[in-house]
Scaffold this motif. Structure first.
Motif, PDB file in Angstrom:
ATOM      1  N   ARG A 170       0.831  -1.204   0.000  1.00 33.17           N
ATOM      2  CA  ARG A 170       0.000   0.000   0.000  1.00 33.17           C
ATOM      3  C   ARG A 170       0.870   1.261   0.000  1.00 33.17           C
ATOM      4  NH1 ARG A 170      -5.463   1.445  -0.822  1.00 33.17           N
ATOM      5  NH2 ARG A 170      -4.643   3.360  -1.670  1.00 33.17           N
ATOM      6  N   PHE A 171       1.966   1.215   0.749  1.00 34.75           N
ATOM      7  CA  PHE A 171       2.880   2.356   0.816  1.00 34.75           C
ATOM      8  C   PHE A 171       3.488   2.642  -0.563  1.00 34.75           C
ATOM      9  CE2 PHE A 171       7.375   3.641   1.149  1.00 34.75           C
ATOM     10  CZ  PHE A 171       7.229   4.880   1.755  1.00 34.75           C
ATOM     11  N   ILE A 172       3.927   1.591  -1.252  1.00 35.17           N
ATOM     12  CA  ILE A 172       4.512   1.770  -2.581  1.00 35.17           C
ATOM     13  C   ILE A 172       3.501   2.415  -3.522  1.00 35.17           C
ATOM     14  CG2 ILE A 172       5.382   0.534  -4.617  1.00 35.17           C
ATOM     15  CD1 ILE A 172       6.614  -1.515  -2.646  1.00 35.17           C
ATOM     16  N   HIS A 173       2.252   1.965  -3.456  1.00 31.69           N
ATOM     17  CA  HIS A 173       1.205   2.567  -4.287  1.00 31.69           C
ATOM     18  C   HIS A 173       1.005   4.037  -3.936  1.00 31.69           C
ATOM     19  CE1 HIS A 173      -2.571   3.091  -6.456  1.00 31.69           C
ATOM     20  NE2 HIS A 173      -3.104   3.556  -5.341  1.00 31.69           N
ATOM     21  N   ASP A 174       0.934   4.344  -2.651  1.00 25.79           N
ATOM     22  CA  ASP A 174       0.686   5.721  -2.217  1.00 25.79           C
ATOM     23  C   ASP A 174       1.816   6.671  -2.600  1.00 25.79           C
ATOM     24  OD1 ASP A 174      -1.742   5.113  -1.190  1.00 25.79           O
ATOM     25  OD2 ASP A 174      -1.166   5.209   0.914  1.00 25.79           O
ATOM     26  N   PRO A 234       3.569   7.462  -8.825  1.00 27.48           N
ATOM     27  CA  PRO A 234       2.816   8.373  -9.691  1.00 27.48           C
ATOM     28  C   PRO A 234       1.390   7.885  -9.945  1.00 27.48           C
ATOM     29  CG  PRO A 234       5.013   7.947 -10.590  1.00 27.48           C
ATOM     30  CD  PRO A 234       4.805   6.976  -9.472  1.00 27.48           C
ATOM     31  N   ARG A 235       1.115   6.608  -9.633  1.00 28.52           N
ATOM     32  CA  ARG A 235      -0.217   6.033  -9.857  1.00 28.52           C
ATOM     33  C   ARG A 235      -1.099   6.095  -8.613  1.00 28.52           C
ATOM     34  NH1 ARG A 235       0.144   2.439 -14.480  1.00 28.52           N
ATOM     35  NH2 ARG A 235       2.307   2.251 -15.160  1.00 28.52           N
ATOM     36  N   ARG A 236      -0.694   6.903  -7.614  1.00 32.51           N
ATOM     37  CA  ARG A 236      -1.409   6.894  -6.335  1.00 32.51           C
ATOM     38  C   ARG A 236      -2.877   7.312  -6.446  1.00 32.51           C
ATOM     39  NH1 ARG A 236       2.685  10.507  -5.946  1.00 32.51           N
ATOM     40  NH2 ARG A 236       2.192  12.726  -6.110  1.00 32.51           N
ATOM     41  N   LYS A 237      -3.227   8.067  -7.495  1.00 34.45           N
ATOM     42  CA  LYS A 237      -4.628   8.463  -7.668  1.00 34.45           C
ATOM     43  C   LYS A 237      -5.436   7.400  -8.395  1.00 34.45           C
ATOM     44  CE  LYS A 237      -3.860  13.459  -7.508  1.00 34.45           C
ATOM     45  NZ  LYS A 237      -4.037  14.768  -8.194  1.00 34.45           N
ATOM     46  N   GLY A 238      -4.761   6.356  -8.870  1.00 33.66           N
ATOM     47  CA  GLY A 238      -5.448   5.250  -9.521  1.00 33.66           C
ATOM     48  C   GLY A 238      -5.870   4.201  -8.513  1.00 33.66           C
ATOM     49  N   PRO A 239      -6.514   3.137  -8.980  1.00 26.83           N
ATOM     50  CA  PRO A 239      -7.002   2.094  -8.060  1.00 26.83           C
ATOM     51  C   PRO A 239      -5.877   1.237  -7.497  1.00 26.83           C
ATOM     52  CG  PRO A 239      -7.376   1.435 -10.327  1.00 26.83           C
ATOM     53  CD  PRO A 239      -6.873   2.856 -10.381  1.00 26.83           C
ATOM     54  N   PHE A 240      -6.078   0.752  -6.296  1.00 29.31           N
ATOM     55  CA  PHE A 240      -5.186  -0.226  -5.678  1.00 29.31           C
ATOM     56  C   PHE A 240      -6.003  -1.493  -5.512  1.00 29.31           C
ATOM     57  CE2 PHE A 240      -1.687  -1.800  -3.241  1.00 29.31           C
ATOM     58  CZ  PHE A 240      -2.219  -2.571  -2.234  1.00 29.31           C
ATOM     59  N   ILE A 241      -5.715  -2.487  -6.333  1.00 25.35           N
ATOM     60  CA  ILE A 241      -6.499  -3.720  -6.356  1.00 25.35           C
ATOM     61  C   ILE A 241      -5.711  -4.842  -5.702  1.00 25.35           C
ATOM     62  CG2 ILE A 241      -7.793  -5.342  -7.789  1.00 25.35           C
ATOM     63  CD1 ILE A 241      -8.800  -2.462  -7.883  1.00 25.35           C
ATOM     64  N   ALA A 242      -6.209  -5.334  -4.580  1.00 28.54           N
ATOM     65  CA  ALA A 242      -5.538  -6.397  -3.838  1.00 28.54           C
ATOM     66  C   ALA A 242      -6.301  -7.700  -4.008  1.00 28.54           C
ATOM     67  CB  ALA A 242      -5.452  -6.030  -2.355  1.00 28.54           C
ATOM     68  N   ILE A 243      -5.566  -8.759  -4.272  1.00 26.82           N
ATOM     69  CA  ILE A 243      -6.184 -10.080  -4.385  1.00 26.82           C
ATOM     70  C   ILE A 243      -5.288 -11.103  -3.698  1.00 26.82           C
ATOM     71  CG2 ILE A 243      -5.153 -10.345  -6.687  1.00 26.82           C
ATOM     72  CD1 ILE A 243      -7.430 -12.269  -7.356  1.00 26.82           C
ATOM     73  N   ASN A 244      -5.898 -11.919  -2.839  1.00 33.55           N
ATOM     74  CA  ASN A 244      -5.170 -12.987  -2.165  1.00 33.55           C
ATOM     75  C   ASN A 244      -5.319 -14.249  -3.009  1.00 33.55           C
ATOM     76  OD1 ASN A 244      -4.414 -15.202  -0.455  1.00 33.55           O
ATOM     77  ND2 ASN A 244      -4.622 -13.838   1.300  1.00 33.55           N
ATOM     78  N   CYS A 245      -4.228 -14.640  -3.641  1.00 30.98           N
ATOM     79  CA  CYS A 245      -4.271 -15.783  -4.556  1.00 30.98           C
ATOM     80  C   CYS A 245      -4.604 -17.092  -3.844  1.00 30.98           C
ATOM     81  CB  CYS A 245      -2.935 -15.923  -5.283  1.00 30.98           C
ATOM     82  SG  CYS A 245      -2.503 -14.488  -6.289  1.00 30.98           S
ATOM     83  N   GLN A 273      -7.773  -6.136 -14.931  1.00 32.99           N
ATOM     84  CA  GLN A 273      -8.293  -5.014 -15.711  1.00 32.99           C
ATOM     85  C   GLN A 273      -8.738  -3.866 -14.800  1.00 32.99           C
ATOM     86  OE1 GLN A 273     -11.461  -6.068 -18.402  1.00 32.99           O
ATOM     87  NE2 GLN A 273     -11.699  -3.983 -19.190  1.00 32.99           N
ATOM     88  N   ALA A 274      -9.283  -4.202 -13.639  1.00 31.15           N
ATOM     89  CA  ALA A 274      -9.734  -3.170 -12.695  1.00 31.15           C
ATOM     90  C   ALA A 274      -8.563  -2.345 -12.168  1.00 31.15           C
ATOM     91  CB  ALA A 274     -10.480  -3.810 -11.529  1.00 31.15           C
ATOM     92  N   ALA A 275      -7.331  -2.890 -12.248  1.00 30.88           N
ATOM     93  CA  ALA A 275      -6.149  -2.191 -11.749  1.00 30.88           C
ATOM     94  C   ALA A 275      -5.538  -1.262 -12.793  1.00 30.88           C
ATOM     95  CB  ALA A 275      -5.103  -3.200 -11.289  1.00 30.88           C
ATOM     96  N   ASP A 276      -6.162  -1.133 -13.952  1.00 32.89           N
ATOM     97  CA  ASP A 276      -5.618  -0.285 -15.009  1.00 32.89           C
ATOM     98  C   ASP A 276      -5.364   1.137 -14.500  1.00 32.89           C
ATOM     99  OD1 ASP A 276      -4.826   0.204 -17.708  1.00 32.89           O
ATOM    100  OD2 ASP A 276      -6.744   1.201 -18.071  1.00 32.89           O
ATOM    101  N   LYS A 277      -4.186   1.670 -14.791  1.00 35.29           N
ATOM    102  CA  LYS A 277      -3.726   2.998 -14.358  1.00 35.29           C
ATOM    103  C   LYS A 277      -3.478   3.061 -12.847  1.00 35.29           C
ATOM    104  CE  LYS A 277      -3.987   4.746 -18.500  1.00 35.29           C
ATOM    105  NZ  LYS A 277      -4.369   3.505 -19.214  1.00 35.29           N
ATOM    106  N   GLY A 278      -3.374   1.894 -12.225  1.00 37.24           N
ATOM    107  CA  GLY A 278      -3.127   1.852 -10.789  1.00 37.24           C
ATOM    108  C   GLY A 278      -2.141   0.754 -10.444  1.00 37.24           C
ATOM    109  N   THR A 279      -2.404   0.071  -9.332  1.00 36.63           N
ATOM    110  CA  THR A 279      -1.500  -0.967  -8.826  1.00 36.63           C
ATOM    111  C   THR A 279      -2.262  -2.255  -8.567  1.00 36.63           C
ATOM    112  OG1 THR A 279      -0.086   0.688  -7.758  1.00 36.63           O
ATOM    113  CG2 THR A 279       0.122  -1.575  -6.983  1.00 36.63           C
ATOM    114  N   LEU A 280      -1.692  -3.371  -9.001  1.00 36.77           N
ATOM    115  CA  LEU A 280      -2.249  -4.697  -8.737  1.00 36.77           C
ATOM    116  C   LEU A 280      -1.372  -5.378  -7.697  1.00 36.77           C
ATOM    117  CD1 LEU A 280      -4.234  -7.038  -9.533  1.00 36.77           C
ATOM    118  CD2 LEU A 280      -2.461  -7.774 -11.150  1.00 36.77           C
ATOM    119  N   PHE A 281      -1.979  -5.754  -6.558  1.00 38.67           N
ATOM    120  CA  PHE A 281      -1.237  -6.423  -5.490  1.00 38.67           C
ATOM    121  C   PHE A 281      -1.657  -7.881  -5.426  1.00 38.67           C
ATOM    122  CE2 PHE A 281      -0.961  -7.238  -0.709  1.00 38.67           C
ATOM    123  CZ  PHE A 281       0.352  -7.675  -0.792  1.00 38.67           C
TER     124      PHE A 281
END
Length: 462
Positions: free
Chosen positions: A198-202, A205-216, A249-257
């Protein structure tokens, strides 16, 4: 102390105030008890790149909502009734070391909050060879967490580091956040990998985009592909009419965790690799590629080298994800951080529960001696448990002894007796270990994380 004791007779108080307002190298902002801004100096306007006319007479809570700076420090200072410091980010991305001080009258009524703001990058704070702890606020509530159930959303709002190794790793995370490269976070369960992601996302430059977290490891194998890549309408029995957007796809312009990346089914690892190499995905049942631009952060508590040797994890996927490896050490190797973390969790939970509480020096010392096999997560749960059990007040070393789950056990004298074949006895032993871990952690999902297995595997063994 009277003002005249701090100023020589040959300078008027008003002249001294003018000098501060016009020439101080630190930004100064003064609010009343409700957060209404009643004074700022020139340096504040320059630091935050916002004219005085937009600040004076406005409420700091509203200014934060408008994005003038983040996070909000005013409410924390008012709630805690003490001086607090955090790293704030301005609208332009500048890092500011902000310190808020509450000012009371003679009977303890809050009159003002004075903020002192210094242009000091987080990097310089982390590189400073100091034994002081550094708290970095995570904007956990700033953006919508798509696809993440409310119960799984981030509840704690910061990272606290004190040891040199953690300052070094946090500084590394700060540096890599500037670049769109994959990051691989490793470390035992509960060390703080999610908060680092979360810190890396914040900080990116993509901090205003979505942060999508998924537990595999929390999604049944048969649903992982459609959850990650989405599906077209009618792609399979039970598919959503009209199709469904996947989390990538939901993480487009943001971060996928991708948490617990080691639990991703082997057959899907090649499809994830294809996405990482081409930045394109094919939904289940789809024939046309969809372009996705996002930063990928993966995390695991497993030994991926061993998994690769046993053909459980693809070598090529590992090397693609390992763009910047960041290993987080277990809490037992940075025990000097335990008191600072304990105080942080105490503030967080006491605010949430509406309780007043404090830890005695003896209790803090006792906490620092515990092994915390569950790492920061276990410490967090222990503080929460102490608050609930005591209802607040002074938390003593006796409370810690009573509620800490770690106990010294003579293992040999307490071994249970098992019957049957070796396979049957191993199965009984595994079941006991799983049930004990579930009791201590409070849920199957948490137990699965601690034991480092897929939740479905854990359920099957019960």
């Amino acid at each position: 102390m009277p003002l005249h004791n701090n100023i020589l007779p040959n300078i008027a108080v008003t002249d001294f105030a003018k000098l501060l307002l016009n020439y101080s190298t630190d930004g100064i902002l003064l609010t009343d008890s409700t957060g209404l801004v009643i004074a700022i100096n020139k340096r504040f306007s320059k630091l935050f790149q916002i004219p005085a006319s937009e600040v004076l007479g406005s409420n700091v809570l509203e200014l934060v909502k408008q994005g003038a700076w983040s996070p909000n420090l005013f409410q924390r200072v008012v709630q805690k009734k003490k001086t607090l410091s955090v790293i704030q980010t301005t609208r332009s991305g500048r890092s500011i070391l902000a310190t808020g001080t509450p000012i009371f009258d003679d009977v303890g009524k809050l009159l003002y909050v004075l903020f002192n703001d210094r242009d000091m990058s987080l990097q310089s704070v982390l590189e400073n060879d100091s034994t002081q702890s550094v708290e970095v606020v995570i904007n956990a509530d700033a953006k919508v967490e798509h696809f993440v159930p409310e119960t799984q959303q981030y509840t704690l709002s910061g990272i606290v580091v004190k040891s040199n190794i953690m300052k070094k790793q946090l500084n590394l995370a700060l540096q890599v956040a500037k670049f769109p490269v994959p990051v691989l976070l490793t470390g035992e369960s509960g060390v703080g990998k999610t908060m680092f992601a979360r810190f890396i996302h914040d900080q990116s430059p993509r901090r205003k985009g979505p942060f999508i977290a998924i537990n595999c490891g929390a999604i049944p194998d048969q649903l992982v592909e459609s959850e990650l890549f989405g599906h077209t309408g009618g792609a399979f029995t039970g598919a959503t009419a009209g199709g469904k957007k996947g989390r990538i796809q939901a993480a487009d312009k943001g971060t996928l965790f991708l948490d617990e990346i080691s639990e991703l089914p082997y057959i899907l690892q090649v499809k994830l690799l294809q996405f990482l190499e081409t930045s394109q995905i094919y939904p289940v049942g789809g024939t046309r590629p969809i372009k996705v631009d996002c930063t990928v952060i993966a995390a695991t508590n497993r030994n991926l080298a061993s998994m690769m040797a046993n053909k459980l994890f693809r070598d090529d996927l590992y090397f693609r994800l390992n763009g910047m490896p960041i290993e987080l050490p277990p809490l037992r190797k940075r025990a000097d951080e335990i008191p600072s973390l304990a105080q942080f969790f105490l503030e967080q939970y006491s605010t949430r529960f509406g309780l007043e509480a404090s830890l005695t020096p003896e209790a803090l010392n006792e906490l620092a001696q515990l092994p915390f096999k569950g790492n920061v997560r276990e410490l967090s749960h222990l503080i929460q448990r102490l608050l609930i059990a005591t209802g607040g007040g002074k938390l003593t070393v006796e409370h810690v002894h009573e509620w800490a789950t770690t106990k010294t056990i003579d293992t040999l004298s307490h071994l249970p007796h098992y019957d049957g074949t070796l396979s049957q006895q191993v199965s009984q032993f595994e079941k006991d270990i799983i049930q004990q871990t579930i009791e201590e952690s409070g849920s199957q999902a948490e137990a699965a994380k601690i034991l480092g297995v897929h939740q479905s595997t854990l359920s099957r063994k019960l």
